[in-house]
Motif scaffolding. Structure first.
Motif, PDB file in Angstrom:
ATOM      1  N   ILE A   1       6.883  44.843   8.832  1.00 55.08           N
ATOM      2  CA  ILE A   1       5.614  44.538   9.477  1.00 55.08           C
ATOM      3  C   ILE A   1       5.868  44.246  10.953  1.00 55.08           C
ATOM      4  N   GLU A   2       5.011  44.796  11.805  1.00 57.68           N
ATOM      5  CA  GLU A   2       5.245  44.722  13.249  1.00 57.68           C
ATOM      6  C   GLU A   2       4.570  43.517  13.889  1.00 57.68           C
ATOM      7  N   CYS A   3       5.141  43.047  14.982  1.00 59.67           N
ATOM      8  CA  CYS A   3       4.465  42.049  15.813  1.00 59.67           C
ATOM      9  C   CYS A   3       4.911  42.234  17.261  1.00 59.67           C
TER      10      CYS A   3
ATOM     11  N   SER B   1      12.382  54.578  29.809  1.00 60.34           N
ATOM     12  CA  SER B   1      13.335  55.469  29.143  1.00 60.34           C
ATOM     13  C   SER B   1      13.800  54.858  27.824  1.00 60.34           C
ATOM     14  N   LYS B   2      13.473  55.547  26.717  1.00 61.53           N
ATOM     15  CA  LYS B   2      13.888  55.069  25.385  1.00 61.53           C
ATOM     16  C   LYS B   2      15.412  55.095  25.285  1.00 61.53           C
ATOM     17  N   ASP B   3      16.028  56.129  25.885  1.00 62.80           N
ATOM     18  CA  ASP B   3      17.484  56.252  25.833  1.00 62.80           C
ATOM     19  C   ASP B   3      18.126  55.069  26.556  1.00 62.80           C
TER      20      ASP B   3
ATOM     21  N   ILE C   1      16.413  60.215  18.332  1.00 60.65           N
ATOM     22  CA  ILE C   1      16.124  60.274  16.890  1.00 60.65           C
ATOM     23  C   ILE C   1      16.663  58.989  16.297  1.00 60.65           C
ATOM     24  N   GLU C   2      15.824  58.254  15.555  1.00 59.59           N
ATOM     25  CA  GLU C   2      16.333  56.993  15.030  1.00 59.59           C
ATOM     26  C   GLU C   2      15.972  56.736  13.592  1.00 59.59           C
ATOM     27  N   GLU C   3      16.716  55.802  13.041  1.00 60.36           N
ATOM     28  CA  GLU C   3      16.539  55.333  11.676  1.00 60.36           C
ATOM     29  C   GLU C   3      15.130  54.751  11.514  1.00 60.36           C
ATOM     30  N   PHE C   4      14.499  54.998  10.376  1.00 57.68           N
ATOM     31  CA  PHE C   4      13.169  54.456  10.106  1.00 57.68           C
ATOM     32  C   PHE C   4      13.306  53.007   9.640  1.00 57.68           C
TER      33      PHE C   4
ATOM     34  N   GLY D   1       4.287  59.821  22.391  1.00 54.52           N
ATOM     35  CA  GLY D   1       5.606  60.445  22.314  1.00 54.52           C
ATOM     36  C   GLY D   1       6.434  60.140  21.082  1.00 54.52           C
ATOM     37  N   VAL D   2       5.853  59.431  20.093  1.00 54.12           N
ATOM     38  CA  VAL D   2       6.613  59.094  18.886  1.00 54.12           C
ATOM     39  C   VAL D   2       6.078  59.890  17.700  1.00 54.12           C
ATOM     40  N   ILE D   3       6.985  60.579  16.998  1.00 52.53           N
ATOM     41  CA  ILE D   3       6.568  61.350  15.824  1.00 52.53           C
ATOM     42  C   ILE D   3       7.338  60.842  14.621  1.00 52.53           C
TER      43      ILE D   3
ATOM     44  N   ILE E   1       8.444  44.264  17.868  1.00 55.96           N
ATOM     45  CA  ILE E   1       9.387  43.830  16.830  1.00 55.96           C
ATOM     46  C   ILE E   1       8.945  44.341  15.462  1.00 55.96           C
ATOM     47  N   MET E   2       9.926  44.767  14.653  1.00 57.05           N
ATOM     48  CA  MET E   2       9.678  45.027  13.237  1.00 57.05           C
ATOM     49  C   MET E   2      10.358  43.912  12.453  1.00 57.05           C
ATOM     50  N   ASN E   3       9.585  43.236  11.615  1.00 59.56           N
ATOM     51  CA  ASN E   3      10.149  42.224  10.725  1.00 59.56           C
ATOM     52  C   ASN E   3      10.571  42.947   9.447  1.00 59.56           C
TER      53      ASN E   3
END
Ligand code: AMP
Ligand code: GLY
Length: 430
Positions: free
Chosen positions: A201-203, A110-112, A194-197, A162-164, A282-284
């Motif tokens: 770079i991901e890891c 669950s993302k929520d 709904i979240e902030e963009f 499920g992510v757009i 993670i997003m750096n």
């Protein structure tokens, strides 16, 4: 550990072949069974034709074959509560499961739930709000108040779809409506986050925990898009590298204090007895780690570069998880770079062809690790393609560029009709 162990490993992908390969090297192993497994896992143990979500059949197998430990590869059995099922059964409750119970698996399920967990424990993540059908109008207003790109996530498991993410407000509103009122992702999108963009770079960060202490496993980066230069459709993962050069000591330190410690302590504070892997996406963002998502299992294809860099006997680590003595273990990490290139079927990630004969597996250089992702044997023991992702070809080398070259050459050497692989795995960061 006194006795030799009978192990049951659940799953059938490249991740599970990597686990099976590693477990087969353990000095504590008696018998290894993989359910359902693939043509690669069959070389490490015995495949058992049994679905990883068929708890009743698994229970009978565990009992009949004196299984000492069950290792769960994928999220589905965990979110469906395989660990709770074992604990509730008098015959099974003493058999340790590597993987969390349903309450811990909610971090992925669950993302929520996972966003609330992060907020509660002060873990950095994108700002968000969640909506249901009855609050659709507020959701539309919320979208209007944001600046693009817009990030919409179905709350539940949606097979990675499920992510757009869209720049277009009209499209974002239409997608939100589709998810909430027309069940675009079924029950998984009854609630939408709904979240902030986050731009960066991901890891992939992997933590093994026994519910008291934890070990941080080698960090990895996954290549999710089908096309060169991270273009085209999302896939399950087209390749991976470990370690990740941008994850230097300063970044790892921040990860540990701002993300990993609060995550493990948060589980303890929330009374979630979590024994297994936590996968933190993670997003750096300019040197600061933000959590994109949690998963309750290892990553695929990240496992195919992470496990080859761990020198410990993996059953020592799993036994320590089961007995909550992980603090007595020391990780031994291979400093070499591991790179895996995923060979996929023609058409993937859309409709793809299967049952193609795979040639040249037997003539790969012996230092190459060819982990089977979607393969099976035919009646003559030929190896056939049996999935979108077919083989994860891993190479290790002290020189990252050499590891890249060896992995690519071996992917080139593999031969089956419709083979495709990305030629730029690792290029961006090496
Ligand atoms: P998830 O299923 O949450 O991992 O999302 C799938 C992918 O969407 C991630 O691997 C990211 O590439 C991207 N993504 C998810 N959330 C965000 C965000 N808040 N900002 C930017 N990209 C995101
Ligand atoms: N490689 C991403 C995942 O396993 O979810």
């Amino acid at each position: 550990m006194g006795k030799q162990l009978n192990i049951l490993l659940l799953g059938s992908g490249g991740r599970e072949h990597a686990f099976a390969w590693k477990i087969a090297q353990s000095k504590h192993l008696q018998n290894l069974y993989i359910a359902p497994g693939n043509a690669g896992t069959a070389r490490c143990g015995t495949n058992v034709a049994m679905a990883d979500t068929d708890f009743e059949t698994i229970k009978n197998f565990v009992w009949t074959n004196a299984i000492d430990m069950v290792i769960v590869g994928a999220e589905a059995p965990l979110t469906l509560g395989i660990h709770d099922y074992f604990l509730a059964d008098d015959l099974l409750k003493t058999v340790p499961i590597i993987g969390p119970k349903q309450d811990g698996a909610l971090l992925e399920g669950s993302k929520d739930f996972s966003k609330k967990f992060m907020l509660r424990h002060g873990i950095p993540t994108a700002a968000y709000a969640s909506f249901t059908q009855s609050t659709l109008a507020q959701g539309i207003d919320f979208l209007t108040s944001l600046t693009p790109p817009y990030v919409l996530k179905a709350d539940g498991l949606a097979a990675g779809k499920g992510v757009i993410i869209t720049e277009d407000l009209t499209e974002a509103k239409a997608e939100l409506t589709e998810m909430l009122t027309n069940a675009k992702f079924g029950a998984a999108s009854a609630k939408v986050v709904i979240e902030e963009f986050l731009s960066g770079i991901e890891c992939s960060v992997f933590v093994l925990t026994d519910g008291k202490s934890y070990k941080v496993l080698p960090i990895a980066k996954d290549y999710k898009r089908i096309g060169k230069g991270d273009t085209g459709l999302n896939t399950g993962g087209m390749g991976a590298v470990s370690p990740v050069p941008f994850a230097n000591e300063a970044f790892m330190q921040k990860l540990e204090t701002k993300v990993i410690q609060p995550t493990i302590n948060g589980l303890i504070k929330d009374n979630i007895d979590y024994r297994g892997f936590v996968f933190i996406g993670i997003m750096n963002v300019g040197g600061e780690p933000y959590v994109i998502e949690y998963n309750c299992r290892m990553g695929d294809p990240e496992t195919e570069v992470v496990l080859p860099r761990i020198n410990n006997d993996i059953l020592d680590l799993f036994d320590a998880v089961a007995t909550q003595t992980l603090n007595t273990q020391t990780l031994e990490i291979d400093p070499r770079t591991a790179i895996t290139t995923m060979c996929v079927s023609g058409g993937y990630p859309e409709e793809y062809v299967k049952d193609k004969l795979i040639k040249n597996l037997g003539t790969l250089p012996k230092e190459i690790l060819a982990f089977h992702a979607g393969t099976r044997f035919d009646e003559n023991e030929n190896v056939l393609t049996n999935g979108g992702r077919v083989l994860a070809i891993t190479a290790l080398h002290t020189s990252p560029n050499q590891a890249r070259k060896l992995s690519q050459e071996a992917a080139q050497h593999i031969d089956y009709a419709g083979k495709y692989y990305r030629t730029d795995i690792g290029l961006d960061i090496l």
